[in-house]
Design an enzyme around this catalytic site. Structure first.
Site, short mmCIF file in Angstrom:
data_model
loop_
_atom_site.label_atom_id
_atom_site.label_comp_id
_atom_site.label_asym_id
_atom_site.label_seq_id
_atom_site.Cartn_x
_atom_site.Cartn_y
_atom_site.Cartn_z
N GLY A 181 -1.81 -10.55 11.61
CA GLY A 181 -0.42 -11.01 11.65
C GLY A 181 0.45 -10.09 12.49
N ILE A 193 10.32 -15.20 1.74
CA ILE A 193 9.14 -15.95 2.18
C ILE A 193 9.49 -16.87 3.35
CG2 ILE A 193 7.29 -17.54 1.49
CD1 ILE A 193 7.21 -14.66 0.17
N SER A 225 7.33 -2.84 0.84
CA SER A 225 6.39 -1.91 1.48
C SER A 225 5.30 -1.50 0.50
CB SER A 225 7.14 -0.65 1.94
OG SER A 225 7.98 -0.95 3.03
N GLU A 264 6.20 -8.03 8.03
CA GLU A 264 4.76 -7.76 8.19
C GLU A 264 4.46 -6.27 8.28
OE1 GLU A 264 2.32 -10.55 10.20
OE2 GLU A 264 3.71 -12.20 9.83
N1 CAA Z 1 -6.38 -2.91 6.71
C1 CAA Z 1 -7.38 -3.01 5.80
N2 CAA Z 1 -7.32 -2.40 4.59
C2 CAA Z 1 -6.21 -1.68 4.31
C3 CAA Z 1 -5.15 -1.55 5.22
C4 CAA Z 1 -5.27 -2.19 6.46
N3 CAA Z 1 -4.29 -2.15 7.39
N4 CAA Z 1 -4.19 -0.79 4.64
C5 CAA Z 1 -4.64 -0.45 3.43
N5 CAA Z 1 -5.86 -0.99 3.24
C6 CAA Z 1 -6.72 -0.86 2.05
C7 CAA Z 1 -7.13 0.58 1.81
O1 CAA Z 1 -8.29 0.91 2.56
C8 CAA Z 1 -7.39 0.58 0.31
O2 CAA Z 1 -8.64 0.00 0.06
P1 CAA Z 1 -9.69 0.68 -0.96
O3 CAA Z 1 -8.97 0.90 -2.25
O4 CAA Z 1 -10.82 -0.29 -1.06
O5 CAA Z 1 -10.08 1.97 -0.34
C9 CAA Z 1 -6.34 -0.39 -0.22
O6 CAA Z 1 -5.96 -1.22 0.89
C10 CAA Z 1 -5.13 0.28 -0.77
O7 CAA Z 1 -4.62 1.10 0.25
P2 CAA Z 1 -3.96 2.51 -0.06
O8 CAA Z 1 -4.77 3.26 -1.06
O9 CAA Z 1 -3.73 3.14 1.26
O10 CAA Z 1 -2.62 2.03 -0.80
P3 CAA Z 1 -1.15 2.53 -0.58
O11 CAA Z 1 -0.37 1.90 -1.66
O12 CAA Z 1 -1.10 4.01 -0.41
O13 CAA Z 1 -0.73 1.89 0.86
C11 CAA Z 1 0.00 0.07 2.26
C12 CAA Z 1 -0.89 0.53 1.11
C13 CAA Z 1 -0.74 0.29 3.56
C14 CAA Z 1 1.33 0.81 2.29
C15 CAA Z 1 0.22 -1.42 1.98
O14 CAA Z 1 0.87 -1.58 0.73
C16 CAA Z 1 1.02 -2.14 3.05
O15 CAA Z 1 0.48 -2.49 4.09
N6 CAA Z 1 2.32 -2.38 2.78
C17 CAA Z 1 3.14 -3.24 3.66
C18 CAA Z 1 3.08 -4.67 3.20
C19 CAA Z 1 3.48 -5.61 4.26
O16 CAA Z 1 3.11 -5.51 5.41
N7 CAA Z 1 4.22 -6.63 3.83
C20 CAA Z 1 4.60 -7.68 4.72
C21 CAA Z 1 4.94 -8.91 3.93
S1 CAA Z 1 4.34 -10.37 4.61
C22 CAA Z 1 5.50 -10.88 5.74
O17 CAA Z 1 6.38 -10.17 6.12
C23 CAA Z 1 5.24 -12.25 6.26
C24 CAA Z 1 6.41 -12.97 6.78
O18 CAA Z 1 6.95 -13.80 6.10
C25 CAA Z 1 6.81 -12.79 8.18
#
Ligand code: CAA
Length: 379
Positions: free
Chosen positions: A242, A157, A132, A363
């Site tokens: 995704g 992965i 996360s 995701e």
């Molecule tokens: N869309 C676009 N930009 C986004 C975003 C989104 N949904 N979420 C965050 N961002 C951007 C923010 O705007 C910020 O950008 P700036 O620094 O330029 O302003 C940057 O990302 C960092 O965001 P935060 O400051 O909010 O960082 P955070 O650490 O507080 O939170 C988070 C980030 C949203 C929790 C992020 O880490 C996240 O989405 N985590 C989940 C990861 C995930 O989905 N993993 C899935 C693995 S892939 C998978 O599962 C594939 C598979 O095999 C099936």
């Protein structure tokens, strides 16, 4: 608002439905039991155009809209969520990311065979200590002349051992935090790249989930997607799309369990009549149908927003959050409708119940979707 699907969308949905019943259904229980990847079926899905549905035909894709992709994901997931996650990752994480942000050369070399389904792709963001908390990337890529030296480990992965091309997120400048993260195209077989152990999972057991190890892997500079520091934005933007795919998968799992339950409830008799005539079961079916329809509207809306070029990040998070909860609730009820038969493998619903759980995790967990949604609301 227009709730009608186009002729083309209906044709895609019908083709996916037919394929799911004729090619995925036979053998799906055995593949789940043996945790066996649907190799032959994925190959056929490529030939039918399901592996690069939204990619421009110039790069061997189907040139379709996101809603068509969602309809296909829904139908295939009713039967085999292991096959559909492979398709989802290839379409929305790998092909989409490459088409949107890749160079002409990268698209020629990698996107073309990925979109035609000739080869599979994987998206490598998660790490042992960065699930996360995706900004805490430990995998590092250090520039050394005309290449980067890649070191690190990726976890969980999808398409881990079956992919040929991997989009790997890595730190290139740790001091800059998430703004120092980049993304690279890595090929299987490069020296120092080892596919680790296969995960033994609760659900989607036919899907191919591995850890990956990179030790001093040389990645040519031309395999970086975009500029240095673009990797985290790439990951977030790619995951926004995704999540529509996974929401459609969750919707399909729920709808599949519902359809099995509806058919069973009309055949199975208790107390002298089909169990569907008992209000206890009829009300369960009503609740299932209503929640599935609500999830469908959220998922289709997110897809349409994306197709219209509008902001869809929050809509896709809402669709995934809600549809994955519906998938859990409906599949649990589907097992209940089937009673003792629901608890054995032959009737499919226990598998769908196990498969449903992952849609609340990958995701972005449901908790992460709430972060995305609440930040959108409060911004
Ligand atoms: N869309 C676009 N930009 C986004 C975003 C989104 N949904 N979420 C965050 N961002 C951007 C923010 O705007 C910020 O950008 P700036 O620094 O330029 O302003 C940057 O990302 C960092 O965001 P935060 O400051 O909010 O960082 P955070 O650490 O507080 O939170 C988070 C980030 C949203 C929790 C992020 O880490 C996240 O989405 N985590 C989940 C990861 C995930 O989905 N993993 C899935 C693995 S892939 C998978 O599962 C594939 C598979 O095999 C099936």
């Amino acid at each position: 608002m227009n709730f009608e699907l186009s002729e083309e969308q209906l044709a895609v949905r019908d083709a996916a439905r037919e394929f799911a019943h004729s090619e995925l259904l036979p053998g799906v229980i055995e593949r789940d039991n043996e945790a066996r990847f649907p190799t032959e079926q994925i190959k056929q899905m490529g030939q039918l155009g399901f592996m690069g549905m939204m990619v421009d035909p110039e790069y061997n894709g189907g040139g379709m809209d996101t809603l068509s992709y969602v309809l296909a994901m829904e139908e295939l997931s009713k039967i085999d969520a292991s096959a559909s996650v492979s398709m989802s990752v290839n379409n929305s994480l790998v092909c989409w990311g490459l088409e949107k942000y890749g160079s002409k050369e990268q698209k020629e070399k990698y996107l073309k065979p990925l979109a035609s389904g000739e080869i599979l792709g994987a998206f490598c963001l998660s790490e042992p200590e960065a699930g996360s908390d995706a900004t805490s990337q430990k995998t590092e890529a250090v520039l050394d002349g005309d290449h980067y030296v890649l070191n690190g480990t990726k976890n969980w992965i999808t398409n881990g051992s079956t992919a040929s091309v991997y989009l790997v997120i890595a730190q290139t400048d740790p001091e800059k935090g998430h703004k120092g993260i980049s993304v690279f195209i890595v090929e299987k077989g490069w020296e120092g790249f080892v596919v680790g152990k296969k995960e033994d999972k609760l659900g989607i057991r036919g899907s191919d989930t591995h850890s990956l190890m990179f030790t001093d892997v040389k990645v040519p500079v031309e395999n970086r997607i975009g500029e240095e520091g673009f990797g985290f934005t790439f990951a977030m933007e790619t995951l926004n799309g995704g999540r529509i795919g996974i929401a459609a998968q969750a919707l399909g799992i729920a709808a599949g369990a519902y359809e099995f339950s509806l058919a069973y409830s009309k055949e199975r008799k208790a107390f002298g009549q089909p169990i569907s005539r008992h209000q206890a079961i009829a009300f369960k079916l009503a609740d299932m149908a209503t929640s599935i329809e609500a999830a469908r509207l959220l998922v289709y809306k997110a897809a349409v927003l994306k197709d219209q070029g509008q902001d869809y990040a929050h809509a896709s998070a809402m669709a995934k959050l809600y549809a994955s909860q519906v998938a859990m609730d409906v599949t649990v009820e589907a097992v209940q409708v089937h009673g003792g038969y629901g608890y054995v493998k032959e009737y499919h619903v226990e598998r769908l119940m196990r498969d449903a759980k992952i849609t609340q995790i990958y995701e972005g967990t449901s908790e992460i979707q709430k972060i995305v949604i609440s930040r959108g609301i409060l911004r």
